[in-house]
Design a protein around this motif. Structure first.
Motif, mmCIF file in Angstrom:
data_model
loop_
_atom_site.group_PDB
_atom_site.id
_atom_site.type_symbol
_atom_site.label_atom_id
_atom_site.label_comp_id
_atom_site.label_asym_id
_atom_site.label_seq_id
_atom_site.Cartn_x
_atom_site.Cartn_y
_atom_site.Cartn_z
ATOM 1 N N GLU A 158 0.827 -1.197 0.000
ATOM 2 C CA GLU A 158 0.000 0.000 0.000
ATOM 3 C C GLU A 158 0.868 1.256 0.000
ATOM 4 O O GLU A 158 2.003 1.253 0.465
ATOM 5 C CB GLU A 158 -0.904 0.011 1.240
ATOM 6 N N ASP A 159 0.315 2.313 -0.517
ATOM 7 C CA ASP A 159 0.947 3.639 -0.470
ATOM 8 C C ASP A 159 2.345 3.655 -1.090
ATOM 9 O O ASP A 159 3.196 4.461 -0.716
ATOM 10 C CB ASP A 159 1.038 4.152 0.968
ATOM 11 N N GLY A 160 2.586 2.754 -2.022
ATOM 12 C CA GLY A 160 3.876 2.767 -2.693
ATOM 13 C C GLY A 160 5.019 2.246 -1.844
ATOM 14 O O GLY A 160 6.186 2.592 -2.089
ATOM 15 N N HIS A 161 4.732 1.450 -0.840
ATOM 16 C CA HIS A 161 5.769 0.880 0.022
ATOM 17 C C HIS A 161 5.716 -0.648 -0.091
ATOM 18 O O HIS A 161 5.251 -1.341 0.807
ATOM 19 C CB HIS A 161 5.564 1.306 1.477
ATOM 20 N N PRO A 162 6.189 -1.220 -1.199
ATOM 21 C CA PRO A 162 6.031 -2.661 -1.415
ATOM 22 C C PRO A 162 7.005 -3.518 -0.617
ATOM 23 O O PRO A 162 6.849 -4.725 -0.547
ATOM 24 C CB PRO A 162 6.296 -2.806 -2.911
ATOM 25 N N ARG A 163 8.029 -2.924 -0.014
ATOM 26 C CA ARG A 163 9.020 -3.740 0.683
ATOM 27 C C ARG A 163 9.607 -2.937 1.828
ATOM 28 O O ARG A 163 9.383 -1.750 1.966
ATOM 29 C CB ARG A 163 10.147 -4.145 -0.276
ATOM 30 N N ARG A 164 10.356 -3.628 2.653
ATOM 31 C CA ARG A 164 11.026 -2.963 3.769
ATOM 32 C C ARG A 164 12.121 -2.057 3.217
ATOM 33 O O ARG A 164 12.970 -2.489 2.440
ATOM 34 C CB ARG A 164 11.599 -4.012 4.714
ATOM 35 N N ARG A 165 12.129 -0.801 3.618
ATOM 36 C CA ARG A 165 13.069 0.177 3.081
ATOM 37 C C ARG A 165 14.343 0.306 3.896
ATOM 38 O O ARG A 165 15.356 0.802 3.397
ATOM 39 C CB ARG A 165 12.389 1.541 2.978
ATOM 40 N N PHE A 166 14.279 -0.108 5.182
ATOM 41 C CA PHE A 166 15.439 0.031 6.045
ATOM 42 C C PHE A 166 15.605 -1.240 6.864
ATOM 43 O O PHE A 166 14.621 -1.819 7.338
ATOM 44 C CB PHE A 166 15.269 1.228 7.004
ATOM 45 N N ARG A 167 16.831 -1.667 7.036
ATOM 46 C CA ARG A 167 17.068 -2.816 7.902
ATOM 47 C C ARG A 167 16.938 -2.377 9.363
ATOM 48 O O ARG A 167 17.022 -1.188 9.685
ATOM 49 C CB ARG A 167 18.457 -3.407 7.659
ATOM 50 N N ASP A 168 16.721 -3.351 10.239
ATOM 51 C CA ASP A 168 16.655 -3.049 11.659
ATOM 52 C C ASP A 168 17.985 -2.448 12.105
ATOM 53 O O ASP A 168 19.057 -2.857 11.627
ATOM 54 C CB ASP A 168 16.387 -4.318 12.463
ATOM 55 N N TYR A 169 17.926 -1.491 13.026
ATOM 56 C CA TYR A 169 19.189 -0.896 13.464
ATOM 57 C C TYR A 169 19.138 -0.474 14.918
ATOM 58 O O TYR A 169 18.069 -0.214 15.474
ATOM 59 C CB TYR A 169 19.568 0.286 12.576
ATOM 60 N N ASP A 170 20.310 -0.420 15.518
ATOM 61 C CA ASP A 170 20.469 0.063 16.881
ATOM 62 C C ASP A 170 20.599 1.585 16.838
ATOM 63 O O ASP A 170 21.440 2.113 16.122
ATOM 64 C CB ASP A 170 21.716 -0.563 17.524
ATOM 65 N N TYR A 171 19.775 2.286 17.610
ATOM 66 C CA TYR A 171 19.736 3.742 17.538
ATOM 67 C C TYR A 171 21.079 4.372 17.889
ATOM 68 O O TYR A 171 21.543 5.285 17.198
ATOM 69 C CB TYR A 171 18.650 4.290 18.463
ATOM 70 N N ASP A 172 21.711 3.924 18.952
ATOM 71 C CA ASP A 172 22.988 4.514 19.361
ATOM 72 C C ASP A 172 24.067 4.307 18.308
ATOM 73 O O ASP A 172 24.908 5.183 18.078
ATOM 74 C CB ASP A 172 23.444 3.933 20.698
ATOM 75 N N GLU A 173 24.038 3.159 17.652
ATOM 76 C CA GLU A 173 25.012 2.913 16.580
ATOM 77 C C GLU A 173 24.784 3.887 15.427
ATOM 78 O O GLU A 173 25.742 4.376 14.804
ATOM 79 C CB GLU A 173 24.911 1.474 16.085
ATOM 80 N N PHE A 174 23.527 4.179 15.131
ATOM 81 C CA PHE A 174 23.226 5.138 14.060
ATOM 82 C C PHE A 174 23.736 6.529 14.409
ATOM 83 O O PHE A 174 24.305 7.227 13.563
ATOM 84 C CB PHE A 174 21.722 5.161 13.799
#
Length: 332
Positions: free
Chosen positions: A294-310
């Motif tokens: 839906e809404d033009g989001h056919p797949r996961r756009r970002f992998r899971d991530y740790d906030y502090d690492e980002f």
């Protein structure tokens, strides 16, 4: 909601908005979702934050704390492992910029601890009490608004209230950082049109930011077309902005805008901000319900991530080379 006109943000009135008034709540939620999808931010009219509270914050707290000696302000530290939680100043590329912050600054205890640390022994108990009363009075209401908006986002995207289900962005581990900033005016004689950037273009790393400014404008938003516009919020309004953590959690449904701070004229700019930040050991991840066609989001756009690492990536030599740091760090 007032429609955005020219360089103005959408304006949403939160007067009387509460879950106990379902029709008013639903209407405001629809406006919030439309604004966050399109602009990534909006202007919030929030009567609970009165003009008296705002005036007290800047008059009795923000200006006095920046008038302290440099050594006192440097005591605002949470240790070498958390360099961006406390005092920022005298930084390369950020002239005439200073900032202090309080972890969980919407709670009385951390505000009192901050005041005891930076004001002692420079000010008496009366001044410290005025500081604490002013900061807590404003920060607690900013946190209330952030909670309302976050709940609306959960309902708007998942159909549930915050706290019932926030997979990958749990309310139980969300914490808040209250930050006060001073942006020095340009050299004497500079005109309002001769603006100088005091904090450069960036997207916030956190989930939601609530911004309360004093009388001097300076927040600039970049449109999707790449133009920079100076935001002119109403004197009684707050600006609510989405960050990259919410962008990732929503699988790109929420837009995280680029913004910066500039100054013009001969007046110093002051602002206070409340950031909601993912905490604990949870990874930021989009719920399965938001990974669909839906809404033009056919797949996961970002992998899971740790906030502090980002956050560490954003300030690393590699991270500073990228404009869209979230996409560079965990884009798929």
């Amino acid at each position: 909601m007032a429609a955005a006109a020219g360089d103005q943000l959408p304006r949403i009135d939160f007067s009387g908005v509460a879950p106990s008034a379902p029709e008013r709540w639903a209407a405001a939620r629809a406006h919030v979702m439309a604004a966050l999808r399109t602009y990534g931010c909006f202007e919030a009219q929030y009567p609970a934050l009165t003009p008296e509270l705002r005036a007290g914050l800047f008059g009795r707290a923000v200006r006095p704390v920046f008038a302290l000696p440099a050594d006192a302000k440097r005591r605002n530290s949470y240790g070498p492992g958390k360099p961006f939680h406390g005092y920022l100043g005298e930084l390369p590329g950020l002239p005439a910029y200073e900032s202090l912050a309080i972890v969980d600054g919407h709670k009385p205890g951390p505000v009192q601890a901050f005041a005891d640390l930076v004001f002692f022994p420079d000010s008496g108990a009366n001044h410290t009490a005025a500081f604490c009363e002013s900061v807590h009075g404003v920060a607690s209401r900013m946190a209330e608004l952030e909670g309302v908006v976050r709940r609306m986002v959960m309902e708007g995207l998942l159909g549930v209230a915050a706290g019932e289900q926030e997979e990958g962005l749990p309310s139980s581990s969300m914490w808040h950082l209250f930050r006060m900033s001073e942006y020095g005016a340009p050299v004497a004689g500079a005109g309002e049109k001769e603006r100088e950037v005091r904090y450069g273009s960036h997207q916030d790393t956190n989930s939601l930011s609530v911004i309360c400014q004093d009388e001097v404008d300076g927040l600039e938003m970049q449109t999707r077309d790449g133009d920079w516009v100076l935001v002119h919020p109403e004197p009684e309004s707050l600006v609510v902005m989405a960050g990259n953590a919410l962008r990732a959690w929503s699988n790109g449904r929420v837009y995280a805008p680029f913004h910066r701070v500039s100054v013009g004229g001969e007046e110093t700019r002051y602002s206070a901000m409340l950031f909601s930040v993912p905490g604990g050991e949870s990874m930021v991840r989009a719920p399965e319900e938001l990974v669909d066609e839906e809404d033009g989001h056919p797949r996961r756009r970002f992998r899971d991530y740790d906030y502090d690492e980002f956050v560490r990536f954003c300030v690393s030599e590699e991270g500073v080379r990228h404009q869209d740091k979230l996409k560079a760090f965990c884009g798929l």
